[in-house]
Scaffold this motif. Structure first.
Motif, PDB file in Angstrom:
ATOM      1  N   ARG A 100       0.829  -1.206   0.000  1.00  9.39           N
ATOM      2  CA  ARG A 100       0.000   0.000   0.000  1.00  9.39           C
ATOM      3  C   ARG A 100       0.867   1.260   0.000  1.00  9.39           C
ATOM      4  O   ARG A 100       0.592   2.225  -0.700  1.00  9.39           O
ATOM      5  N   ARG A 101       1.948   1.233   0.774  1.00 11.13           N
ATOM      6  CA  ARG A 101       2.848   2.392   0.839  1.00 11.13           C
ATOM      7  C   ARG A 101       3.541   2.602  -0.505  1.00 11.13           C
ATOM      8  O   ARG A 101       3.664   3.733  -0.973  1.00 11.13           O
ATOM      9  N   VAL A 103       2.481   1.683  -3.521  1.00 14.98           N
ATOM     10  CA  VAL A 103       1.507   2.156  -4.511  1.00 14.98           C
ATOM     11  C   VAL A 103       1.198   3.635  -4.274  1.00 14.98           C
ATOM     12  O   VAL A 103       1.125   4.421  -5.215  1.00 14.98           O
ATOM     13  N   ARG A 104       1.037   4.031  -3.038  1.00 14.25           N
ATOM     14  CA  ARG A 104       0.747   5.428  -2.715  1.00 14.25           C
ATOM     15  C   ARG A 104       1.910   6.324  -3.127  1.00 14.25           C
ATOM     16  O   ARG A 104       1.725   7.422  -3.633  1.00 14.25           O
ATOM     17  N   HIS A 105       3.143   5.838  -2.911  1.00 15.27           N
ATOM     18  CA  HIS A 105       4.337   6.601  -3.284  1.00 15.27           C
ATOM     19  C   HIS A 105       4.394   6.823  -4.796  1.00 15.27           C
ATOM     20  O   HIS A 105       4.727   7.893  -5.267  1.00 15.27           O
ATOM     21  N   ARG A 106       4.069   5.799  -5.560  1.00 13.34           N
ATOM     22  CA  ARG A 106       4.091   5.903  -7.022  1.00 13.34           C
ATOM     23  C   ARG A 106       3.025   6.876  -7.516  1.00 13.34           C
ATOM     24  O   ARG A 106       3.256   7.626  -8.448  1.00 13.34           O
ATOM     25  N   ARG A 107       1.836   6.852  -6.922  1.00 12.48           N
ATOM     26  CA  ARG A 107       0.780   7.769  -7.311  1.00 12.48           C
ATOM     27  C   ARG A 107       1.163   9.222  -7.061  1.00 12.48           C
ATOM     28  O   ARG A 107       0.875  10.091  -7.843  1.00 12.48           O
ATOM     29  N   GLU A 108       1.787   9.475  -5.915  1.00 12.70           N
ATOM     30  CA  GLU A 108       2.198  10.831  -5.591  1.00 12.70           C
ATOM     31  C   GLU A 108       3.287  11.320  -6.534  1.00 12.70           C
ATOM     32  O   GLU A 108       3.342  12.490  -6.860  1.00 12.70           O
TER      33      GLU A 108
END
Length: 111
Positions: A100-101, A103-108
């Motif tokens: 989850r971390r 994926v969130r990092h890639r989105r940001e």
């Protein structure tokens, strides 16, 4: 300053007398009864789970040999299974957080 009396809004009805038809007393008792039934159901479910857990431990109380990279140990089968399940559960949670971390990092980074 004297405070002026306010009239109750549509959601704020004064409590009805116990004998009045359609009063809040019957509705409140029904709500409390539903909550009590939920608590009894949860307590019964908890007791059933504890009973099953005790039966599982009794059925798996034999000693087994656990081999490590260096050496070996004797332990109850129930303990070995429980520790393996707990470690698997914790590793699953850790993996979920890591994914989850990431994926969130890639989105940001893209946005």
């Amino acid at each position: 300053m004297a405070s002026e009396p306010t009239t109750p809004g549509p959601d704020e009805r004064p409590p009805a007398a116990p004998g009045e038809p359609g009063g809040a007393g019957r509705l409140d008792r029904a709500r409390r009864g539903g909550r009590t039934a939920e608590l009894y159901a949860a307590a019964i479910l908890g007791l059933v789970i504890v009973g099953l857990l005790i039966a599982w431990v009794v059925a798996n109380r034999e000693q087994v040999r656990v081999d490590w990279l260096v050496g070996s140990t004797q332990a109850a089968l129930a303990l070995v299974i429980f520790v393996a399940a707990a470690l698997g559960w914790l590793l699953g949670i850790a993996t979920s957080f890591a994914i989850r971390r990431r994926v969130r990092h890639r989105r940001e980074g893209r946005g």
